[in-house]
Design an enzyme around this catalytic site. Structure first.
Site, PDB file in Angstrom:
ATOM      1  N   ASP A   1       0.855  -1.183   0.000  1.00 52.83           N
ATOM      2  CA  ASP A   1       0.000   0.000   0.000  1.00 52.83           C
ATOM      3  C   ASP A   1       0.893   1.236   0.000  1.00 52.83           C
ATOM      4  O   ASP A   1       1.781   1.374   0.845  1.00 52.83           O
ATOM      5  CB  ASP A   1      -0.896  -0.010   1.250  1.00 52.83           C
ATOM      6  CG  ASP A   1      -2.080   0.919   1.125  1.00 52.83           C
ATOM      7  OD1 ASP A   1      -2.232   1.577   0.080  1.00 52.83           O
ATOM      8  OD2 ASP A   1      -2.872   0.996   2.087  1.00 52.83           O
TER       9      ASP A   1
ATOM     10  N   ASP B   1      -3.563   2.664  -5.598  1.00 55.17           N
ATOM     11  CA  ASP B   1      -2.339   2.715  -4.795  1.00 55.17           C
ATOM     12  C   ASP B   1      -2.083   1.468  -3.961  1.00 55.17           C
ATOM     13  O   ASP B   1      -1.303   1.515  -3.012  1.00 55.17           O
ATOM     14  CB  ASP B   1      -2.370   3.945  -3.880  1.00 55.17           C
ATOM     15  CG  ASP B   1      -3.506   3.901  -2.864  1.00 55.17           C
ATOM     16  OD1 ASP B   1      -4.425   3.081  -3.049  1.00 55.17           O
ATOM     17  OD2 ASP B   1      -3.478   4.688  -1.899  1.00 55.17           O
ATOM     18  N   GLU B   2      -2.725   0.359  -4.296  1.00 57.39           N
ATOM     19  CA  GLU B   2      -2.454  -0.844  -3.513  1.00 57.39           C
ATOM     20  C   GLU B   2      -2.665  -2.097  -4.351  1.00 57.39           C
ATOM     21  O   GLU B   2      -3.427  -2.107  -5.318  1.00 57.39           O
ATOM     22  CB  GLU B   2      -3.332  -0.890  -2.256  1.00 57.39           C
ATOM     23  CG  GLU B   2      -4.810  -0.861  -2.531  1.00 57.39           C
ATOM     24  CD  GLU B   2      -5.646  -0.862  -1.270  1.00 57.39           C
ATOM     25  OE1 GLU B   2      -5.265  -1.536  -0.287  1.00 57.39           O
ATOM     26  OE2 GLU B   2      -6.698  -0.187  -1.260  1.00 57.39           O
TER      27      GLU B   2
END
Length: 414
Positions: free
Chosen positions: A20, A114-115
């Site tokens: 993350d 974003d992960e």
């Protein structure tokens, strides 16, 4: 010969990592402007109705969080630095992160901008154990992209995600299989994905506040509190969950939406703005080499009334002109219902790779001319920015004066 009686089975090595990015949107802004380093930086709209889309860690020490009204954030940090969102820049950084991950790990499931989850079992021979792989990935992202990230690891995707949250900021935490139940036991039940406020209240009513307490609840009682999810939650709490990556085909979507400081009251102004949005979404499709079959228009009035309407095309497309035609038609059908518009959004769904879709001669212009024109527009926008040109149908009073106060799809919360 059989195994020695009493010999312990070898420890199961955690094979699932959750990576993350830390305060992703804000971290990209700080990277691009080093003068912001160490300052309370937030990404979002600066207007009266602006909200925080992402907050740097210095801002978080002041109590500022994602989705907080910007007015509240200003009161908490009078020296707050507000940066307007740059969706294209965040998507570019996201693609670079995923490309780095793909250079090391073959089995990746990206779940947001974003992960991502990673199955690293096949990479251990080359790169070592999960601790070494996590450190390698974080180091590559830091050295090559100058961005911080955190990694959690476990034998379960759910626990890996919980571990990455505990590793923030800029850290890593690998939970051994044999320690999973002990790791989870003292944590509030709300850490379990899918356990929302209503489920938390249901569990609290039967005296369950911590994950470890779930193991002591009779299955029938837990089923009454959680419904069909109860067995999955029990396996997670006792450490026996082994759910890995999910590879089913997802109905992906792309889109953009904007909230304005002042309500839009002129129907032509709304039409102009959703035209600009349709072009932006079409550029996203062409960049990702995708086409869409369904276009969705979202409208919201100041009192919160939200209208969502969709139109399905006979042929999938990435043409801004086709998307514009559809959203304008949807607006014309609904404009009488909204005298004031606070928020508008354009989204496309039912995506598929453009390479797998035959080229359709879907416009009245001579074959290929619209594609050539929009390709030229894409190059101009890439070189000079999104404000460098607009199609004629998007020109008019106020067409370029909107302020984006929300976040790009996949808002950054960590």
């Amino acid at each position: 010969m059989g195994a020695r009686r009493g010999a312990e089975a070898p420890e199961e090595i955690p094979g699932i990592l959750h990576l993350d990015m830390d305060a992703f949107f804000a971290s990209v802004e700080v990277r691009d402007n080093p003068e912001l380093r160490g300052l309370p930086v937030v990404v979002g709209g600066a207007g009266a109705r602006g909200v925080v889309a992402a907050a740097s860690y210095p801002a978080r020490t002041r109590g500022i969080r994602s989705a907080m009204p910007m007015a509240t954030a200003r009161r908490l940090a009078p020296d707050l630095v507000i940066v307007p969102p740059r969706g294209d820049r965040y998507r570019e950084a996201s693609a670079a992160v995923m490309e780095l991950l793909g250079a090391v790990i073959a089995d990746i499931e990206q779940i947001s901008i974003d992960e991502a989850f990673l199955d690293v079992r096949g990479a251990r021979r080359l790169f070592g154990g999960p601790e070494e792989i996590a450190a390698l990935l974080r180091r590559m992202i830091r050295e090559e992209l100058d961005l911080p990230s955190s990694v959690g690891g476990s034998v379960s995707r759910a626990v890996a995600k919980i571990a990455s949250a505990h590793a923030k900021p800029d850290g890593q935490l690998i939970v051994p299989a044999s320690h999973t139940a002990d790791f989870l036991a003292p944590l509030p039940v709300s850490v379990i994905s899918g356990i929302g406020p209503k489920a938390v209240l249901s569990l609290e009513r039967i005296g369950v506040h911590r994950v470890g307490q779930i193991r002591d609840v009779p299955p029938s009682t837990l089923a009454r509190a959680l419904g069909p999810r109860a067995p999955d939650v029990t396996r997670l709490a006792d450490g026996s969950d082994r759910t890995g990556l999910v590879h089913q085909v997802r109905d992906k979507s792309l889109g953009t939406e904007r909230t304005w400081d002042e309500d839009l009251t002129d129907a032509e102004d709304v039409r102009l703005r959703i035209t600009v949005m349709a072009d932006d979404v079409a550029r996203q499709l062409r960049r990702d080499e995708m086409v869409a079959r369904t276009v969705v228009l979202k409208l919201r009035s100041p009192d919160g009334t939200t209208i969502t309407r969709s139109s399905t095309l006979d042929q999938p497309t990435s043409s801004g002109e086709r998307l514009r035609e559809q959203v304008v038609a949807l607006w014309e059908r609904e404009r009488h219902r909204l005298r004031r518009v606070r928020l508008a959004g354009v989204r496309v769904t039912h995506l598929e790779p453009s390479a797998s879709t035959p080229v359709q001669h879907e416009l009245t212009m001579r074959s290929g001319q619209w594609r050539d024109l929009e390709a030229a527009m894409d190059k101009a926008v890439d070189r000079f920015g999104s404000s460098s040109l607009s199609r004629g149908s998007a020109l008019g009073p106020g067409a370029s004066g909107s302020q984006q106060t929300g976040a790009p799809p996949g808002a950054d919360g960590d």
